[in-house]
Design a protein around this motif. Structure first.
Motif, PDB file in Angstrom:
ATOM      1  N   TRP A   1      41.498 -54.688 -49.530  1.00 57.60           N
ATOM      2  CA  TRP A   1      41.184 -54.668 -48.102  1.00 57.60           C
ATOM      3  C   TRP A   1      42.198 -53.832 -47.353  1.00 57.60           C
ATOM      4  O   TRP A   1      43.301 -53.592 -47.827  1.00 57.60           O
ATOM      5  N   SER A   2      41.816 -53.396 -46.170  1.00 54.41           N
ATOM      6  CA  SER A   2      42.708 -52.685 -45.242  1.00 54.41           C
ATOM      7  C   SER A   2      42.416 -53.174 -43.830  1.00 54.41           C
ATOM      8  O   SER A   2      41.460 -52.731 -43.193  1.00 54.41           O
ATOM      9  N   TRP A   3      43.222 -54.120 -43.363  1.00 52.23           N
ATOM     10  CA  TRP A   3      43.167 -54.599 -41.985  1.00 52.23           C
ATOM     11  C   TRP A   3      44.195 -53.762 -41.238  1.00 52.23           C
ATOM     12  O   TRP A   3      45.397 -53.944 -41.433  1.00 52.23           O
ATOM     13  N   GLY A   4      43.766 -52.820 -40.402  1.00 49.31           N
ATOM     14  CA  GLY A   4      44.674 -51.871 -39.784  1.00 49.31           C
ATOM     15  C   GLY A   4      44.998 -52.179 -38.330  1.00 49.31           C
ATOM     16  O   GLY A   4      44.181 -52.723 -37.598  1.00 49.31           O
ATOM     17  N   GLN A   5      46.199 -51.773 -37.929  1.00 53.62           N
ATOM     18  CA  GLN A   5      46.679 -51.983 -36.566  1.00 53.62           C
ATOM     19  C   GLN A   5      46.520 -50.738 -35.717  1.00 53.62           C
ATOM     20  O   GLN A   5      46.719 -49.628 -36.192  1.00 53.62           O
ATOM     21  N   VAL A   6      46.196 -50.938 -34.447  1.00 51.26           N
ATOM     22  CA  VAL A   6      46.323 -49.896 -33.435  1.00 51.26           C
ATOM     23  C   VAL A   6      47.730 -49.998 -32.854  1.00 51.26           C
ATOM     24  O   VAL A   6      48.416 -49.013 -32.650  1.00 51.26           O
ATOM     25  N   SER A   7      48.161 -51.258 -32.611  1.00 52.91           N
ATOM     26  CA  SER A   7      49.529 -51.539 -32.176  1.00 52.91           C
ATOM     27  C   SER A   7      49.884 -52.946 -32.631  1.00 52.91           C
ATOM     28  O   SER A   7      49.001 -53.784 -32.831  1.00 52.91           O
ATOM     29  N   ALA A   8      51.171 -53.211 -32.759  1.00 52.70           N
ATOM     30  CA  ALA A   8      51.609 -54.546 -33.162  1.00 52.70           C
ATOM     31  C   ALA A   8      51.204 -55.587 -32.119  1.00 52.70           C
ATOM     32  O   ALA A   8      50.862 -56.722 -32.466  1.00 52.70           O
ATOM     33  N   ASP A   9      51.204 -55.209 -30.840  1.00 59.11           N
ATOM     34  CA  ASP A   9      50.876 -56.143 -29.767  1.00 59.11           C
ATOM     35  C   ASP A   9      49.404 -56.559 -29.762  1.00 59.11           C
ATOM     36  O   ASP A   9      49.077 -57.670 -29.363  1.00 59.11           O
ATOM     37  N   SER A  10      48.521 -55.673 -30.203  1.00 64.65           N
ATOM     38  CA  SER A  10      47.090 -55.981 -30.163  1.00 64.65           C
ATOM     39  C   SER A  10      46.549 -56.497 -31.496  1.00 64.65           C
ATOM     40  O   SER A  10      45.355 -56.750 -31.629  1.00 64.65           O
ATOM     41  N   PHE A  11      47.416 -56.666 -32.474  1.00 65.14           N
ATOM     42  CA  PHE A  11      47.005 -57.140 -33.799  1.00 65.14           C
ATOM     43  C   PHE A  11      47.249 -58.647 -33.907  1.00 65.14           C
ATOM     44  O   PHE A  11      48.309 -59.136 -33.517  1.00 65.14           O
TER      45      PHE A  11
END
Length: 131
Positions: free
Chosen positions: A64-74
């Motif tokens: 799997w790959s659960w990706g972040q846009v930013s640490a704050d929105s993850f």
């Protein structure tokens, strides 16, 4: 009261030609359902303990790959993701109230959500907001 508008992104990269004779197996998997749903506003942070994603095809287990846009929105992830059936992966989370969450399901660089033939899933941007 302010209203937020969210756009769910379903990227078709690369573009595939729909020639006669192609089968479903030849195409990459795509997201068919998420929970919470993309664009959902008013998600109950206290009651929502998992994020799930269901694909159009059977997927490789433990990939799997659960990706972040930013640490704050993850979301804060608890433990490891897991498949609850051949097409659905879940991850346990702790959500905060009054927050917008943004999660990539695969990205251009992170491609570990793969079907059983090894084809990476088409990237999908999941966006939702807690009440």
């Amino acid at each position: 009261m302010k209203r937020a508008v969210f756009v769910c992104v379903f990227l078709l990269l690369p573009i595939f030609s729909f020639a006669q004779g192609q089968s479903v197996r030849e195409f990459p998997p795509s997201v068919v359902k998420t929970s919470p749903q993309c664009g959902e506003i008013g998600v109950d942070a206290a009651a929502t303990k998992q994020i799930s994603v269901t694909f159009s095809k059977d997927m490789l287990d433990r990939s799997w790959s659960w990706g972040q846009v930013s640490a704050d929105s993850f979301p804060k992830i608890i433990g490891q993701p897991r498949y609850i059936d051949p097409k659905t992966c879940v991850v346990d989370v702790e959500l905060e109230p009054g927050k917008t969450y943004v999660v990539w399901i695969n990205t251009g660089k992170l491609t570990n959500f793969k079907d059983t033939d090894g084809k990476p899933a088409i990237p999908y941007l999941l966006v939702f907001q807690t009440k």
